[in-house]
Design a protein around this motif. Structure first.
Motif, PDB file in Angstrom:
ATOM      1  N   MET A  69      31.432  48.962  44.509  1.00  0.00           N
ATOM      2  CA  MET A  69      32.868  48.738  44.338  1.00  0.00           C
ATOM      3  C   MET A  69      33.219  48.680  42.853  1.00  0.00           C
ATOM      4  N   ASN A  70      34.278  49.340  42.488  1.00  0.00           N
ATOM      5  CA  ASN A  70      34.696  49.354  41.092  1.00  0.00           C
ATOM      6  C   ASN A  70      35.319  48.031  40.703  1.00  0.00           C
ATOM      7  N   ASN A  71      35.094  47.650  39.450  1.00  0.00           N
ATOM      8  CA  ASN A  71      35.783  46.484  38.926  1.00  0.00           C
ATOM      9  C   ASN A  71      37.250  46.822  38.733  1.00  0.00           C
ATOM     10  N   LYS A  72      38.108  45.841  39.032  1.00  0.00           N
ATOM     11  CA  LYS A  72      39.548  46.029  38.853  1.00  0.00           C
ATOM     12  C   LYS A  72      39.968  45.302  37.579  1.00  0.00           C
ATOM     13  N   GLU A 107      39.498  53.978  32.993  1.00  0.00           N
ATOM     14  CA  GLU A 107      39.315  54.882  34.140  1.00  0.00           C
ATOM     15  C   GLU A 107      38.097  55.787  33.924  1.00  0.00           C
ATOM     16  N   TYR A 166      36.660  52.101  36.144  1.00  0.00           N
ATOM     17  CA  TYR A 166      37.452  50.939  36.556  1.00  0.00           C
ATOM     18  C   TYR A 166      38.673  51.367  37.362  1.00  0.00           C
ATOM     19  N   ASP A 167      39.096  50.494  38.274  1.00  0.00           N
ATOM     20  CA  ASP A 167      40.409  50.632  38.901  1.00  0.00           C
ATOM     21  C   ASP A 167      41.362  49.888  37.981  1.00  0.00           C
ATOM     22  N   VAL A 168      42.402  50.568  37.513  1.00  0.00           N
ATOM     23  CA  VAL A 168      43.274  49.983  36.490  1.00  0.00           C
ATOM     24  C   VAL A 168      44.676  49.733  37.031  1.00  0.00           C
ATOM     25  N   GLY A 169      45.149  48.505  36.850  1.00  0.00           N
ATOM     26  CA  GLY A 169      46.533  48.154  37.122  1.00  0.00           C
ATOM     27  C   GLY A 169      47.215  47.935  35.783  1.00  0.00           C
ATOM     28  N   TYR A 202      47.257  41.838  42.855  1.00  0.00           N
ATOM     29  CA  TYR A 202      46.165  42.778  42.597  1.00  0.00           C
ATOM     30  C   TYR A 202      44.803  42.075  42.579  1.00  0.00           C
ATOM     31  N   PRO A 208      42.763  41.054  40.070  1.00  0.00           N
ATOM     32  CA  PRO A 208      41.804  41.837  39.274  1.00  0.00           C
ATOM     33  C   PRO A 208      40.537  41.032  38.974  1.00  0.00           C
TER      34      PRO A 208
END
Length: 127
Positions: free
Chosen positions: A1-4, A23, A27-30, A45, A47
């Motif tokens: 799982m990617n870190n957010k 990215e 990473y998943d980026v918000g 989110y 994170p």
């Protein structure tokens, strides 16, 4: 799982640089460009880490940090301050409020910021 990661930064140019860099690293980026929306996004989110500017519209970064650390559900999310303000009182206040670190934007390249984030994520206790 990617870190957010959630980036709360009001400079669109800088936000884009960091989004691209994180990215690229998987990473998943918000993203949020003001403090009030940023706080809302932290709650939604959830994170793994927050990259937070201090000078923001609507609510400054130190107020956002304080609210994150007071919230039972959010307080364990590491917050890395990324600011142009290198003044000691901001640094001291951020540390006092529980920031995981404090970087002055002009002194770190995006790659160095990613390295700092990864160091913080590796150091945190696993649930």
């Amino acid at each position: 799982m990617n870190n957010k990661i959630l980036i709360i930064e009001d400079d669109p140019f800088l936000s884009d640089i960091y989004i691209t860099k994180f990215e690229e690293m998987g990473y998943d980026v918000g993203i949020s460009n003001d403090g009030e929306e940023g706080l809302k996004k932290v709650r939604e989110y959830k994170p793994d880490i927050v990259l937070l500017d201090i000078v923001l519209p609507k609510k400054n970064g130190l107020a956002v940090l304080e609210e994150i650390k007071k919230d039972g559900e959010l307080k364990n999310i590491p917050v890395l301050i990324l600011s142009n303000l290198g003044m000691d009182h901001n640094f001291d206040k951020a540390k006092e409020l529980g920031a995981a670190g404090y970087l002055v934007k002009s002194q770190y390249t995006p790659s160095e910021v990613v390295a700092e984030v990864e160091k913080i994520l590796k150091a945190r206790p696993t649930n």
